[in-house]
Design a protein around this motif. Structure first.
Motif, PDB file in Angstrom:
ATOM      1  N   ALA A 172      46.759  49.395  41.858  1.00  0.00           N
ATOM      2  CA  ALA A 172      45.462  49.675  42.462  1.00  0.00           C
ATOM      3  C   ALA A 172      44.837  50.926  41.861  1.00  0.00           C
ATOM      4  O   ALA A 172      43.617  50.988  41.655  1.00  0.00           O
ATOM      5  CB  ALA A 172      45.618  49.848  43.978  1.00  0.00           C
ATOM      6  N   HIS A 173      45.659  51.915  41.518  1.00  0.00           N
ATOM      7  CA  HIS A 173      45.139  53.137  40.902  1.00  0.00           C
ATOM      8  C   HIS A 173      44.550  52.853  39.521  1.00  0.00           C
ATOM      9  O   HIS A 173      43.469  53.370  39.171  1.00  0.00           O
ATOM     10  CB  HIS A 173      46.261  54.166  40.813  1.00  0.00           C
ATOM     11  CG  HIS A 173      45.815  55.489  40.268  1.00  0.00           C
ATOM     12  ND1 HIS A 173      44.930  56.314  40.928  1.00  0.00           N
ATOM     13  CD2 HIS A 173      46.122  56.119  39.085  1.00  0.00           C
ATOM     14  CE1 HIS A 173      44.711  57.398  40.214  1.00  0.00           C
ATOM     15  NE2 HIS A 173      45.441  57.300  39.081  1.00  0.00           N
ATOM     16  N   GLU A 174      45.243  52.013  38.736  1.00  0.00           N
ATOM     17  CA  GLU A 174      44.729  51.664  37.401  1.00  0.00           C
ATOM     18  C   GLU A 174      43.420  50.878  37.527  1.00  0.00           C
ATOM     19  O   GLU A 174      42.476  51.095  36.751  1.00  0.00           O
ATOM     20  CB  GLU A 174      45.774  50.851  36.637  1.00  0.00           C
ATOM     21  CG  GLU A 174      45.364  50.569  35.195  1.00  0.00           C
ATOM     22  CD  GLU A 174      46.455  49.850  34.418  1.00  0.00           C
ATOM     23  OE1 GLU A 174      46.212  49.521  33.246  1.00  0.00           O
ATOM     24  OE2 GLU A 174      47.540  49.616  34.992  1.00  0.00           O
ATOM     25  N   LEU A 216      39.631  51.812  35.937  1.00  0.00           N
ATOM     26  CA  LEU A 216      38.808  50.904  35.142  1.00  0.00           C
ATOM     27  C   LEU A 216      37.443  50.688  35.810  1.00  0.00           C
ATOM     28  O   LEU A 216      36.420  50.569  35.120  1.00  0.00           O
ATOM     29  CB  LEU A 216      39.528  49.564  34.971  1.00  0.00           C
ATOM     30  CG  LEU A 216      40.753  49.592  34.031  1.00  0.00           C
ATOM     31  CD1 LEU A 216      41.476  48.256  34.061  1.00  0.00           C
ATOM     32  CD2 LEU A 216      40.340  49.932  32.598  1.00  0.00           C
ATOM     33  N   LYS A 217      37.407  50.621  37.147  1.00  0.00           N
ATOM     34  CA  LYS A 217      36.130  50.479  37.860  1.00  0.00           C
ATOM     35  C   LYS A 217      35.244  51.691  37.637  1.00  0.00           C
ATOM     36  O   LYS A 217      34.020  51.567  37.517  1.00  0.00           O
ATOM     37  CB  LYS A 217      36.378  50.270  39.352  1.00  0.00           C
ATOM     38  CG  LYS A 217      36.922  48.897  39.703  1.00  0.00           C
ATOM     39  CD  LYS A 217      37.106  48.754  41.204  1.00  0.00           C
ATOM     40  CE  LYS A 217      37.605  47.362  41.559  1.00  0.00           C
ATOM     41  NZ  LYS A 217      37.813  47.217  43.028  1.00  0.00           N
ATOM     42  N   LYS A 218      35.850  52.869  37.551  1.00  0.00           N
ATOM     43  CA  LYS A 218      35.068  54.074  37.260  1.00  0.00           C
ATOM     44  C   LYS A 218      34.442  53.992  35.873  1.00  0.00           C
ATOM     45  O   LYS A 218      33.261  54.311  35.680  1.00  0.00           O
ATOM     46  CB  LYS A 218      35.957  55.305  37.365  1.00  0.00           C
ATOM     47  CG  LYS A 218      36.462  55.600  38.772  1.00  0.00           C
ATOM     48  CD  LYS A 218      37.417  56.794  38.781  1.00  0.00           C
ATOM     49  CE  LYS A 218      37.947  57.064  40.195  1.00  0.00           C
ATOM     50  NZ  LYS A 218      38.905  58.189  40.216  1.00  0.00           N
ATOM     51  N   ILE A 224      39.862  44.427  34.279  1.00  0.00           N
ATOM     52  CA  ILE A 224      39.921  44.582  35.736  1.00  0.00           C
ATOM     53  C   ILE A 224      40.327  43.270  36.398  1.00  0.00           C
ATOM     54  O   ILE A 224      41.138  43.249  37.332  1.00  0.00           O
ATOM     55  CB  ILE A 224      38.555  45.058  36.271  1.00  0.00           C
ATOM     56  CG1 ILE A 224      38.297  46.508  35.843  1.00  0.00           C
ATOM     57  CG2 ILE A 224      38.492  44.962  37.794  1.00  0.00           C
ATOM     58  CD1 ILE A 224      36.902  46.998  36.153  1.00  0.00           C
ATOM     59  N   ASN A 225      39.805  42.135  35.896  1.00  0.00           N
ATOM     60  CA  ASN A 225      40.151  40.838  36.475  1.00  0.00           C
ATOM     61  C   ASN A 225      41.633  40.536  36.323  1.00  0.00           C
ATOM     62  O   ASN A 225      42.279  40.035  37.258  1.00  0.00           O
ATOM     63  CB  ASN A 225      39.321  39.736  35.837  1.00  0.00           C
ATOM     64  CG  ASN A 225      37.838  39.848  36.204  1.00  0.00           C
ATOM     65  OD1 ASN A 225      37.502  40.372  37.269  1.00  0.00           O
ATOM     66  ND2 ASN A 225      36.956  39.372  35.330  1.00  0.00           N
ATOM     67  N   LYS A 282      47.064  40.296  38.967  1.00  0.00           N
ATOM     68  CA  LYS A 282      48.431  40.794  39.127  1.00  0.00           C
ATOM     69  C   LYS A 282      48.605  41.480  40.484  1.00  0.00           C
ATOM     70  O   LYS A 282      49.621  41.314  41.162  1.00  0.00           O
ATOM     71  CB  LYS A 282      48.742  41.777  37.993  1.00  0.00           C
ATOM     72  CG  LYS A 282      50.177  42.289  38.001  1.00  0.00           C
ATOM     73  CD  LYS A 282      50.426  43.195  36.803  1.00  0.00           C
ATOM     74  CE  LYS A 282      51.864  43.709  36.825  1.00  0.00           C
ATOM     75  NZ  LYS A 282      52.125  44.639  35.675  1.00  0.00           N
ATOM     76  N   PHE A 283      47.555  42.239  40.895  1.00  0.00           N
ATOM     77  CA  PHE A 283      47.616  42.949  42.183  1.00  0.00           C
ATOM     78  C   PHE A 283      47.684  41.960  43.342  1.00  0.00           C
ATOM     79  O   PHE A 283      48.431  42.153  44.310  1.00  0.00           O
ATOM     80  CB  PHE A 283      46.371  43.851  42.325  1.00  0.00           C
ATOM     81  CG  PHE A 283      46.317  44.609  43.621  1.00  0.00           C
ATOM     82  CD1 PHE A 283      47.091  45.740  43.824  1.00  0.00           C
ATOM     83  CD2 PHE A 283      45.498  44.165  44.652  1.00  0.00           C
ATOM     84  CE1 PHE A 283      47.036  46.423  45.015  1.00  0.00           C
ATOM     85  CE2 PHE A 283      45.440  44.847  45.846  1.00  0.00           C
ATOM     86  CZ  PHE A 283      46.211  45.984  46.032  1.00  0.00           C
TER      87      PHE A 283
END
Length: 996
Positions: free
Chosen positions: A224-226, A230-232, A838-839, A844-845
């Protein structure tokens, strides 16, 4: 004298006393007298003066019963000493406080005065403050012991009754009841706190389970942190992309703006041409305007000349008519001269032929005419009386017709009113909402529905729409009592009231009553002692609503719990005025009559006769049928009145016809009477004239003939003057007609040049129109091919700038630009690449997250929320427990003090009892058992050598028993901290042997 003692008592028309003044000494005062002399009335007056209720004196049911028979009011004046350190407000009252209690048939009042008789206070609270200051409790038997209490105490040999007397007199009962109620409340509160403390145990276990799940889910946070990083980067990638498009759009806009000067030059050129033509147009238009002004002046001159010609023609015609009239008068005068000449000749001939027989004939004619005059006078008088009688009868009929017409008009208005009521009731049958504001309320409902999202809580209203009645018989009374409150709306806050006011203004619903009330407040529980003490129902008891807020508002705003309903007028008067009912505000009868008392003022308001039924009534069909029957009955009565009116109209017409006939006969008879009188006068004149010489009559005719000839000469002179004026008027008419002809020729010549000026003005207008079309063409080119593309480009640029600002703010909220640079920046990555990455990580998340149903952040937030909530509750419950423990400790301390004081009071009672017994050589002991609630007295008589103790006072002689009872009473009196004490029937303590 000590403060709080009584120095003087004055009674006026109280019980058996018409006027009584008693001065009291500093120590003991005895008041003696025969039975029924009014000794007990003095103590009763003291009790009433210090606020005791009439029933508690056991002498009357109400205060008005204390008024002496035959009197309308009574008064009690008590002088209270106010000396020394314990004085009450000596700077206000002085050394004496005068307590005045006045009683009338309908009310009572209390006034407090100073030593000089000046009024200081009149409120009940002021009297209570004085009573508490001096500790004057007139209902305590040890302060004032009435006859009934004395006999009850003396004849009671029960130890439990003695204990109750002792317990109440020493105020231990009051303290014991108060401590008992406190202990009961504390036990109930302790049970509630224990239940609350047990209620948080399951929540603590649930909190531990949530903490275990959080520990097992922490490894998913790395992914979730990664994703978050990437969203940033993706957020700032959007910002950089829009920034690039803004630069491209700015270059495009600059190229479009370079086209503006060439097109503007063409527009300016046509603008200059239009300005020159406009100036020329103004000059031409001014010329036309001046010509038009001349035309108006010509028209005015033409009208004036036509008017002058008309006046001249009118003057000529008037002179011609006057000349013709003069000629006609002149011809009549000549004819009169000829007639006079003929009469003179004829008179002379007749006079010569008259004989003595004609004289006798004239006298016979006079007698005959006199008889005819008398007969005609009688007939005229008779006809006049008949006409007067018929006229009076006609006036009566006309008045009856007018009265019937008024009744018919009143019935018509009443029928229209009933039709309106029927229509209103039918509309209420279709929709109950219309009863509380009509169609405007429906419009307001629709407006509220349109703006429902703006309200914090939906408004409630109208109040009457949400209220039901237990019985329709009270509908009119409830409507009269609550009135406009039934049309009101209720909102939960001030903001909602403003929004509701906007909705009302939108639908033109003015003067809407809006009440702000807390919707979360439960329904009010009104204790019985706050309700009117009457068996008749209140408005609150006959209404029902599913919403407790409605009932709360009707109580708080409408005092529904204090408004009493009665069946008829007489019962209402009895409830409203005959009794002083506590908590009673108003009384309403079933037909809407309102009764209330304000101080000494009694008011009765009649019902509104226009109201037939209340708006809360549900049996509208029966009411509609009742009103329709009433309307039908009125129509039936109205039809009968119309028939009666028709008959009266026929009678009126017949009488009018008879009256006209009588009037015509009377006028004919009066004319005949007048003719006969004239004939009689002429005959008498002829008879008298026959006695004169012929020369006299001839001279009069000759004089008249000469006068007429002279008038003929004057008239001929006047006609000559009229002929001269007529010639002048004819010449003036011809002159004005010639002037008018010359002026019209000049006006035609002037009007010819106006058309040339108008053609020139039209030509200038056409040139201006062509120049404006050219200008409009180039302006259109400027607008379509230059300005519109520029506007579109500027709009696109503005949109891009707004989009840039939006993306920048979103990205800034996500993270700072420096943070993205620290993560490696986004220059080498496209938005598509970042989205794909991100997708993949999200997939994976999600795969990892499927192992758990909850989100770790939600679990942490839930854990924190529950932890804070549990902590708050633990702190709150701990605070409750601390307060309960403190209250319990305080109660235990007060209970120990109470027991200690009870023991001390028992000892003090024994000591004081022995002190009084010792005056007769008797000793004794008082045993008080607080546990079993009994009090026993033990006595040791001095004449008993064995010192035998007497436990049952019934074994004593009458005097010994009275003396011991008196000692016991005095001992209790000594323990009462009152400034004065009074005992009625003191002689009952002195009966029997052993008193001396």
């Amino acid at each position: 004298m000590a403060a709080g003692t009584i120095s003087r008592i004055r009674l006026e028309n109280f019980m058996c006393h018409s006027s009584l003044h008693i001065e009291l000494g500093e120590q003991v005062n005895f008041i003696t007298g025969q039975n029924g002399s009014g000794k007990s009335a003095i103590l009763t007056a003291l009790c009433v003066a210090f606020g005791c209720r009439a029933k508690n004196t056991q002498r009357a049911a109400s205060l008005k019963d204390f008024i002496k028979t035959g009197c309308s009011c009574a008064s009690i004046l008590v002088d209270i000493n106010n000396h020394g350190e314990d004085a009450f407000k000596p700077e206000v009252f002085g050394n004496v406080i005068i307590l005045e209690r006045r009683i009338t048939e309908s009310s009572s009042s209390t006034v407090l005065k100073g030593q000089h008789g000046r009024k200081v206070a009149h409120r009940k609270d002021d009297l209570v403050e004085i009573i508490e200051h001096f500790n004057i409790d007139v209902e305590n038997p040890c302060v004032i012991m009435s006859q009934d209490k004395s006999r009850e105490f003396l004849h009671s040999g029960n130890d439990k009754d003695k204990f109750k007397f002792f317990f109440k007199a020493t105020l231990l009962q009051q303290v014991n009841d108060l401590l008992g109620s406190i202990r009961k409340n504390l036990n109930a509160a302790d049970s509630i706190v224990e239940e609350l403390e047990r209620s948080i145990t399951p929540v603590l276990k649930e909190l531990d389970d949530i903490q275990d799940k959080i520990k097992n889910m922490e490894h998913i946070e790395e992914i979730a942190h990664e994703i978050e990083n990437l969203k940033k980067k993706l957020a700032w990638a959007w910002v950089y992309d829009v920034d690039k498009k803004i630069g491209e759009q700015t270059e495009k806009l600059e190229k479009l703006r370079e086209r503006i000067p060439a097109c503007q030059e063409r527009i300016d050129r046509n603008t200059a041409i239009i300005e020159e033509l406009r100036k020329e147009f103004i000059v031409k238009k001014e010329n036309v305007r001046s010509f038009l002004e001349k035309t108006q002046e010509v028209r005015r001159m033409k009208e004036k000349m036509q008017h002058d010609i008309h006046e001249a023609v009118k003057l000529k015609m008037d002179l011609e008519k006057e000349h013709a009239r003069g000629m006609q008068v002149l011809n009549k005068m000549n004819t009169r001269v000829r007639q006079l000449e003929a009469q003179v000749n004829e008179f002379q001939l007749q006079h010569m032929q008259q004989t003595q027989a004609e004289v006798f004939q004239v006298q016979d004619s006079i007698r005959e005419l006199q008889q005819e005059i008398n007969s005609a006078n009688l007939n005229a008088t008779r006809l006049n009386d008949e006409e007067k009688n018929l006229s009076d009868e006609l006036q009566d009929i006309i008045k009856s017709i007018s009265d019937i017409e008024k009744e018919i008009d009143e019935d018509g208005r009443r029928i229209n009113q009933l039709k309106y009521q029927i229509e209103d009731l039918r509309q209420r049958q279709r929709d109950k909402l219309t009863a509380f504001g009509g169609d405007r309320v429906q419009s307001l409902y629709r407006s509220i529905e349109r703006h429902h999202s703006r309200f914090k809580c939906p408004p409630i209203g109208p109040i009457g729409y949400h209220v039901q009645l237990a019985s329709d018989c009270w509908s009119l009374a409830v409507d009269c009592a609550l009135g406009r409150l039934l049309d009101a709306f209720i909102v939960s806050c001030h903001k909602d009231s403003l929004i509701l006011r906007e909705c009302a203004k939108e639908v033109k619903c003015h003067n809407l009553q809006i009440i702000i009330y807390d919707f979360a407040k439960p329904q009010l529980d009104i204790p019985n002692h706050l309700l009117p003490s009457t068996p008749h129902p209140t408005i609150l008891s006959v209404i029902h609503s599913e919403n407790p807020t409605i009932l709360n508002v009707l109580v708080d705003q409408g005092h529904a719990e204090r408004q009493v309903l009665v069946r008829d007028y007489e019962v209402g008067k009895s409830v409203a005025f005959d009794k002083r009912i506590r908590n009673l505000k108003e009384v309403y009868t079933s037909d809407g009559c309102k009764m209330y008392r304000r101080g000494s003022v009694e008011a009765i308001l009649p019902p509104n006769r226009k109201w037939r039924t209340g708006r809360l009534c549900t049996s509208l069909g029966e009411k509609i049928t009742e009103i329709e029957n009433e309307a039908a009955e009125i129509k039936k009565i109205n039809s009968e009145r119309l028939d009666r009116k028709g008959k009266l109209v026929i009678d009126r017409n017949n009488i009018n016809s008879e009256l006209r006939t009588l009037k015509r006969k009377r006028e004919d008879e009066e004319q005949r009477l007048e003719r006969k009188k004239v004939q009689l006068d002429d005959t008498k004149k002829i008879s008298i004239a026959n006695k004169h010489d012929t020369a006299v009559d001839t001279s009069e005719l000759m004089a008249e003939m000469m006068q007429v000839k002279e008038d003929i000469g004057n008239k001929e002179l006047v006609l000559e003057k009229i002929n001269l004026k007529l010639a002048d008027a004819l010449g003036e008419e011809n002159d004005k007609r010639a002037s008018y002809k010359d002026f019209m020729e000049y006006a035609h010549a002037e009007m010819g040049s106006i058309s040339d000026v108008e053609r020139e003005l039209q030509l200038v207008e056409e040139k201006i129109h062509d120049a404006r079309q050219d200008k409009a063409h180039y302006e259109g080119v400027m607008e379509r091919k230059v300005l519109d593309p520029i506007k579109m480009a500027e709009l696109e640029l503005t949109d891009l700038q707004q989009l840039y600002q939006e993306y920048f703010e979103k990205a800034s909220r996500i993270c700072a630009e420096s943070e993205v640079e620290a993560l490696g920046g986004v220059r080498g990555s496209t938005m598509e690449q970042l989205s794909d990455r991100i997708n993949k990580l999200n997939q994976k998340f999600q795969q990892e997250s499927r192992r758990y149903t909850e989100n770790i952040d939600d679990l942490r937030a839930l854990h924190d929320k529950k932890g804070r909530k549990i902590l708050r509750k633990q702190q709150m419950y701990a605070g409750f427990r601390d307060k309960l423990n403190a209250c319990q400790k305080a109660l235990d301390l007060r209970w120990r003090k109470f027991q200690r004081n009870a023991g001390l009071l028992k000892r003090q009672l024994t000591w004081l009892f022995n002190e009084h017994l010792g005056k007769k050589g008797i000793s004794g002991h008082i045993n008080v058992d607080y546990k079993n609630e009994v009090l026993s007295v033990e006595l040791t008589m001095p004449q008993d050598a064995s010192r035998y103790t007497v436990r049952d006072t019934r074994g004593l002689s009458g005097g010994e028993r009275s003396f011991s009872t008196l000692c016991f009473t005095l001992a209790l009196h000594g323990m009462t901290e009152a400034p004065f004490r009074a005992m009625d029937e003191f002689d009952v303590f002195m009966h029997g042997e052993g008193w001396g």
